[in-house]
Structures are given as C-alpha cells and as structure tokens.
Motif scaffolding. Structure first.
Motif, PDB file in Angstrom:
ATOM      1  N   ALA A 232      -2.649   5.309  -7.576  1.00  0.00           N
ATOM      2  CA  ALA A 232      -3.829   5.781  -6.840  1.00  0.00           C
ATOM      3  C   ALA A 232      -4.834   4.650  -6.647  1.00  0.00           C
ATOM      4  O   ALA A 232      -5.446   4.523  -5.577  1.00  0.00           O
ATOM      5  N   MET A 233      -4.994   3.806  -7.683  1.00  0.00           N
ATOM      6  CA  MET A 233      -5.941   2.689  -7.579  1.00  0.00           C
ATOM      7  C   MET A 233      -5.357   1.524  -6.794  1.00  0.00           C
ATOM      8  O   MET A 233      -6.045   0.913  -5.965  1.00  0.00           O
ATOM      9  N   LEU A 234      -4.101   1.182  -7.033  1.00  0.00           N
ATOM     10  CA  LEU A 234      -3.474   0.075  -6.305  1.00  0.00           C
ATOM     11  C   LEU A 234      -3.497   0.308  -4.800  1.00  0.00           C
ATOM     12  O   LEU A 234      -3.660  -0.625  -4.012  1.00  0.00           O
ATOM     13  N   ALA A 235      -3.321   1.554  -4.394  1.00  0.00           N
ATOM     14  CA  ALA A 235      -3.283   1.876  -2.968  1.00  0.00           C
ATOM     15  C   ALA A 235      -4.609   1.592  -2.280  1.00  0.00           C
ATOM     16  O   ALA A 235      -4.656   1.427  -1.057  1.00  0.00           O
ATOM     17  N   GLN A 236      -5.701   1.527  -3.039  1.00  0.00           N
ATOM     18  CA  GLN A 236      -7.018   1.294  -2.463  1.00  0.00           C
ATOM     19  C   GLN A 236      -7.462  -0.159  -2.555  1.00  0.00           C
ATOM     20  O   GLN A 236      -8.565  -0.500  -2.132  1.00  0.00           O
ATOM     21  N   LEU A 237      -6.625  -1.026  -3.127  1.00  0.00           N
ATOM     22  CA  LEU A 237      -6.951  -2.447  -3.211  1.00  0.00           C
ATOM     23  C   LEU A 237      -6.524  -3.161  -1.927  1.00  0.00           C
ATOM     24  O   LEU A 237      -5.587  -2.740  -1.256  1.00  0.00           O
ATOM     25  N   PRO A 238      -7.174  -4.273  -1.603  1.00  0.00           N
ATOM     26  CA  PRO A 238      -6.738  -5.063  -0.450  1.00  0.00           C
ATOM     27  C   PRO A 238      -5.307  -5.557  -0.647  1.00  0.00           C
ATOM     28  O   PRO A 238      -4.872  -5.797  -1.777  1.00  0.00           O
ATOM     29  N   ARG A 239      -4.601  -5.732   0.449  1.00  0.00           N
ATOM     30  CA  ARG A 239      -3.209  -6.177   0.399  1.00  0.00           C
ATOM     31  C   ARG A 239      -3.065  -7.489  -0.369  1.00  0.00           C
ATOM     32  O   ARG A 239      -2.127  -7.668  -1.152  1.00  0.00           O
ATOM     33  N   GLU A 240      -4.027  -8.400  -0.171  1.00  0.00           N
ATOM     34  CA  GLU A 240      -3.947  -9.700  -0.842  1.00  0.00           C
ATOM     35  C   GLU A 240      -4.039  -9.551  -2.362  1.00  0.00           C
ATOM     36  O   GLU A 240      -3.391 -10.295  -3.106  1.00  0.00           O
ATOM     37  N   GLN A 241      -4.856  -8.598  -2.817  1.00  0.00           N
ATOM     38  CA  GLN A 241      -4.999  -8.382  -4.252  1.00  0.00           C
ATOM     39  C   GLN A 241      -3.704  -7.844  -4.854  1.00  0.00           C
ATOM     40  O   GLN A 241      -3.261  -8.274  -5.919  1.00  0.00           O
ATOM     41  N   VAL A 242      -3.078  -6.904  -4.163  1.00  0.00           N
ATOM     42  CA  VAL A 242      -1.816  -6.345  -4.651  1.00  0.00           C
ATOM     43  C   VAL A 242      -0.738  -7.427  -4.669  1.00  0.00           C
ATOM     44  O   VAL A 242       0.052  -7.521  -5.616  1.00  0.00           O
ATOM     45  N   ARG A 243      -0.731  -8.261  -3.628  1.00  0.00           N
ATOM     46  CA  ARG A 243       0.269  -9.326  -3.556  1.00  0.00           C
ATOM     47  C   ARG A 243       0.069 -10.330  -4.698  1.00  0.00           C
ATOM     48  O   ARG A 243       1.041 -10.851  -5.252  1.00  0.00           O
ATOM     49  N   ALA A 244      -1.180 -10.603  -5.072  1.00  0.00           N
ATOM     50  CA  ALA A 244      -1.446 -11.512  -6.184  1.00  0.00           C
ATOM     51  C   ALA A 244      -0.997 -10.912  -7.515  1.00  0.00           C
ATOM     52  O   ALA A 244      -0.505 -11.623  -8.396  1.00  0.00           O
ATOM     53  N   LEU A 245      -1.143  -9.600  -7.654  1.00  0.00           N
ATOM     54  CA  LEU A 245      -0.725  -8.936  -8.886  1.00  0.00           C
ATOM     55  C   LEU A 245       0.792  -8.831  -8.988  1.00  0.00           C
ATOM     56  O   LEU A 245       1.363  -8.914 -10.085  1.00  0.00           O
ATOM     57  N   TYR A 246       1.459  -8.642  -7.839  1.00  0.00           N
ATOM     58  CA  TYR A 246       2.911  -8.428  -7.812  1.00  0.00           C
ATOM     59  C   TYR A 246       3.559  -9.416  -6.835  1.00  0.00           C
ATOM     60  O   TYR A 246       3.994  -9.041  -5.752  1.00  0.00           O
ATOM     61  N   PRO A 247       3.626 -10.695  -7.214  1.00  0.00           N
ATOM     62  CA  PRO A 247       4.135 -11.707  -6.285  1.00  0.00           C
ATOM     63  C   PRO A 247       5.638 -11.675  -6.075  1.00  0.00           C
ATOM     64  O   PRO A 247       6.126 -12.096  -5.029  1.00  0.00           O
ATOM     65  N   ASP A 248       6.389 -11.185  -7.080  1.00  0.00           N
ATOM     66  CA  ASP A 248       7.851 -11.182  -6.959  1.00  0.00           C
ATOM     67  C   ASP A 248       8.446 -10.117  -7.864  1.00  0.00           C
ATOM     68  O   ASP A 248       7.730  -9.468  -8.649  1.00  0.00           O
ATOM     69  N   ALA A 249       9.760  -9.939  -7.783  1.00  0.00           N
ATOM     70  CA  ALA A 249      10.436  -8.875  -8.541  1.00  0.00           C
ATOM     71  C   ALA A 249      10.355  -9.091 -10.050  1.00  0.00           C
ATOM     72  O   ALA A 249      10.500  -8.141 -10.821  1.00  0.00           O
ATOM     73  N   GLY A 250      10.112 -10.318 -10.484  1.00  0.00           N
ATOM     74  CA  GLY A 250      10.096 -10.600 -11.920  1.00  0.00           C
ATOM     75  C   GLY A 250       8.972  -9.955 -12.695  1.00  0.00           C
ATOM     76  O   GLY A 250       9.035  -9.872 -13.925  1.00  0.00           O
ATOM     77  N   VAL A 251       7.925  -9.498 -12.008  1.00  0.00           N
ATOM     78  CA  VAL A 251       6.771  -8.927 -12.723  1.00  0.00           C
ATOM     79  C   VAL A 251       6.854  -7.408 -12.853  1.00  0.00           C
ATOM     80  O   VAL A 251       5.973  -6.798 -13.459  1.00  0.00           O
ATOM     81  N   PHE A 252       7.898  -6.790 -12.299  1.00  0.00           N
ATOM     82  CA  PHE A 252       7.980  -5.327 -12.302  1.00  0.00           C
ATOM     83  C   PHE A 252       8.625  -4.824 -13.598  1.00  0.00           C
ATOM     84  O   PHE A 252       9.836  -4.968 -13.798  1.00  0.00           O
ATOM     85  N   ALA A 253       7.798  -4.242 -14.459  1.00  0.00           N
ATOM     86  CA  ALA A 253       8.304  -3.663 -15.699  1.00  0.00           C
ATOM     87  C   ALA A 253       9.058  -2.369 -15.401  1.00  0.00           C
ATOM     88  O   ALA A 253       8.816  -1.715 -14.380  1.00  0.00           O
ATOM     89  N   ASP A 254       9.970  -2.009 -16.292  1.00  0.00           N
ATOM     90  CA  ASP A 254      10.780  -0.803 -16.107  1.00  0.00           C
ATOM     91  C   ASP A 254      10.794  -0.017 -17.410  1.00  0.00           C
ATOM     92  O   ASP A 254      10.876  -0.594 -18.495  1.00  0.00           O
ATOM     93  N   ARG A 255      10.700   1.323 -17.327  1.00  0.00           N
ATOM     94  CA  ARG A 255      10.747   2.162 -18.516  1.00  0.00           C
ATOM     95  C   ARG A 255      11.941   3.115 -18.512  1.00  0.00           C
ATOM     96  O   ARG A 255      12.535   3.362 -19.556  1.00  0.00           O
ATOM     97  N   THR A 256      12.251   3.675 -17.349  1.00  0.00           N
ATOM     98  CA  THR A 256      13.288   4.713 -17.299  1.00  0.00           C
ATOM     99  C   THR A 256      14.354   4.445 -16.240  1.00  0.00           C
ATOM    100  O   THR A 256      15.185   5.312 -15.986  1.00  0.00           O
TER     101      THR A 256
ATOM    102  N   ALA B 254      -9.593   2.021   4.033  1.00  0.00           N
ATOM    103  CA  ALA B 254      -8.704   1.632   5.119  1.00  0.00           C
ATOM    104  C   ALA B 254      -8.330   0.180   4.881  1.00  0.00           C
ATOM    105  O   ALA B 254      -8.706  -0.717   5.603  1.00  0.00           O
ATOM    106  N   ALA B 255      -7.613  -0.049   3.783  1.00  0.00           N
ATOM    107  CA  ALA B 255      -7.308  -1.402   3.370  1.00  0.00           C
ATOM    108  C   ALA B 255      -6.086  -1.923   4.080  1.00  0.00           C
ATOM    109  O   ALA B 255      -5.264  -1.179   4.549  1.00  0.00           O
ATOM    110  N   PRO B 256      -5.928  -3.235   4.118  1.00  0.00           N
ATOM    111  CA  PRO B 256      -4.712  -3.796   4.650  1.00  0.00           C
ATOM    112  C   PRO B 256      -3.545  -3.362   3.793  1.00  0.00           C
ATOM    113  O   PRO B 256      -3.605  -3.457   2.589  1.00  0.00           O
ATOM    114  N   ALA B 257      -2.516  -2.974   4.359  1.00  0.00           N
ATOM    115  CA  ALA B 257      -1.339  -2.293   3.827  1.00  0.00           C
ATOM    116  C   ALA B 257      -0.980  -2.439   2.380  1.00  0.00           C
ATOM    117  O   ALA B 257      -0.746  -3.486   1.872  1.00  0.00           O
ATOM    118  N   THR B 258      -0.880  -1.326   1.708  1.00  0.00           N
ATOM    119  CA  THR B 258      -0.233  -1.123   0.410  1.00  0.00           C
ATOM    120  C   THR B 258       0.072   0.349   0.331  1.00  0.00           C
ATOM    121  O   THR B 258      -0.181   1.066   1.235  1.00  0.00           O
TER     122      THR B 258
END
Length: 299
Positions: A139-163, A287-291
């Motif tokens: 809910a919060m990530l969707a409201q951040l600017p696209r550049e901010q989300v891209r900085a937080l998640y630059p590549d597949a290596g940062v995606f944690a998995d639980r299930t 109305a942020a740039p895409a996320t």
C-alpha cells in the motif's frame, strides 16, 4: 490576517513542496503581500525554521523544522492515535488488525491488535517484514515515486522470499503496484504466512506521501471464503476463489477481499489521516510515476 497564522501557513506550504520555492510563489499561493512574506521568511530563517538558498533565490525548510519533526516522531503520534482505531477495526471485523510504517525495504509494525480466538500471526509490535510481501508495504510502495521504488528494488537479488509466493523481480513488483494504485487497496495471499490473507490502505501526509498503512489479516477457509471471527460480519461480496494474485507465480485468479472489510480498513485509514493532519487532508492515491498493487497480504 494575524502574523502567526501567516507564519504557520508558510511553514505548511513549504512542507508540502517537493523542494525549495521562490518567495513570490509562496506569497501568490497563500494570498500574502510579498513584503509580508519576505519579512516572515527572514524571521523564520533567523530561528532556523527556513533557509534561504541565495544562488537559487528560493526558500526551503530549515533544521529547526526538522527538529520539530523529530519531536513529533519521539512522541509516537502514529501509535498513540492509531491504536484505538486499529483496536476498533479488529472488533468490527472480528479479525486481527495492524498499523505499520516503511523503513527501508521493510515494514515495521507499530500497533498489533489480535482478535479473540483467531490464529496467531507472525506480525507483532516491533517486527519487521519485507515490504514487497506485505499488504501494508505494498500500500505504501504503490504511493512512492517510481524512482524511489527502483532505488529500493534495483534487481532480483534484493527480493526476499518467505513462502515461495510474491514478486521476484522489479518488473513483477511494478505490475503488482500498478494494480494497487488502480484499486486504492493492497492485498496479499499467503506471501507472509501460508493460509492467511490481508488487505491494507495507506495513510498519507499533506504532500500525499505514505506515512503508514492499516491492514486486516484473516485465515483462509476451505474454498477461500471469508469467515469472520467473533464480532465480525460476513459479506456477500467476500472471496469465493482460493489462490493468489498473478505477479510472482500465480496459481490462478486471486479472490477479492470482502467489500465490508475493505470499507472498514479504508475508513480507519481515513480517520487516522484526519487525526494526524486535520480536516484539510483526505484519503487519496498519489498519481505517481508507475509502480503497483497487490493481493491480500498479512500487513
């Protein structure tokens, strides 16, 4: 108009901007004589509440304003004001409810209200979970600017998995967050704990920046139907299909969360936003740039 009122309006206006602005812009936006605006800005600058960027001929917030924000955070207004709202939400739905904030790529739970005789959850006050897997985080990530989300998640290596569920790449996350912005709600289905779903709505500040999110989590019954706990009420629009959302390895179409639960979570988020920022604020989506969005998520 009293000088104190004009001063506070100037500070509020600067707080809503994405960067420093010219004095003329401030005066015109607030309907203040330019001479008065300059006088008030110089006074605020003398006390450190604003800073003048001479080379740019612009004014921005100063360190004293930042210290005020720090004092605001130390007094834990989110937790203090949010706790009774989250408790009431848990009572009305008969399910556990949460309030969380973003910290880096995680969400941090500030308030956790457990409904009576409902299953234990991994979430609790002080617990951190990957934001991209939770409803509150989405809910919060969707409201951040696209550049901010891209900085937080630059590549597949940062995606944690639980299930084994949830987005695994920046593209999958973008698609998910796009859905959240379109619907105004975020969900998750078994990405935090198998057998549980959640729905969340973000709380915004005056600049429409997401400062927190409120969510409800419930156990998935046979067939995916929503069966509220003691005190809750079922909803004819509740989920009828099992499974999870598409992005990140879908097993099929995700069931929509019960309309009554969505309405109550949205109302709780709107009420917290009003208590934090006053009647001038309204629950809305940047109305942020895409996320993008999500599916039901344990907050």
């Amino acid at each position: 108009m009293p000088a104190a009122d004009q001063t506070l309006r100037i500070l509020s206006f600067l707080a809503r901007q994405r960067g420093p602005v010219a004095a003329r812009t401030i005066a015109e936006a607030l309907g203040i004589p330019r001479s008065s605006a300059y006088h008030l800005l110089r006074t605020l600058a003398a006390h450190g509440f604003v800073v003048h960027l001479g080379s740019e001929h612009r004014w921005g917030l100063g360190t004293a304003a930042f210290e005020l924000a720090g004092g605001f955070a130390r007094q834990q207004p989110l937790a203090r004001l949010g706790r009774p709202l989250v408790a009431a939400l848990a009572d009305r739905t008969g399910e556990s409810a949460h309030l969380a904030v973003m910290t880096g790529r995680d969400v941090l739970y500030l308030v956790e209200e457990r409904a009576p005789r409902r299953p234990a959850l991994v979430t609790d006050v002080g617990v951190r979970l990957p934001a991209h897997l939770t409803a509150t985080g989405r809910a919060m990530l969707a409201q951040l600017p696209r550049e901010q989300v891209r900085a937080l998640y630059p590549d597949a290596g940062v995606f944690a998995d639980r299930t084994g569920r949830g987005p695994r790449t920046p593209r999958e996350l973008r698609d998910l967050l796009r859905m959240v912005r379109q619907t105004g709600i975020a969900t998750e289905d078994g990405e935090v704990t198998l057998g549980f779903r959640s729905v969340a709505v973000a709380v915004h500040d005056h600049a429409c920046w997401p400062v927190a999110a409120i969510a409800v989590t419930w156990p998935v019954a046979a067939g995916g139907a929503f069966h509220p706990g003691p005190g809750g009420s079922a909803d004819a629009g509740g989920p009828a299909a099992a499974s999870r959302p598409g992005p990140g390895g879908s097993d099929g179409p995700a069931a929509a969360p019960p309309a009554s639960v969505v309405a109550q979570v949205t109302a709780a988020a709107a009420e917290l936003q009003q208590r934090l920022y006053g009647s001038g604020s309204s629950l809305r989506t940047r109305a942020a740039p895409a996320t993008g969005a999500a599916g039901p998520a344990p907050a």
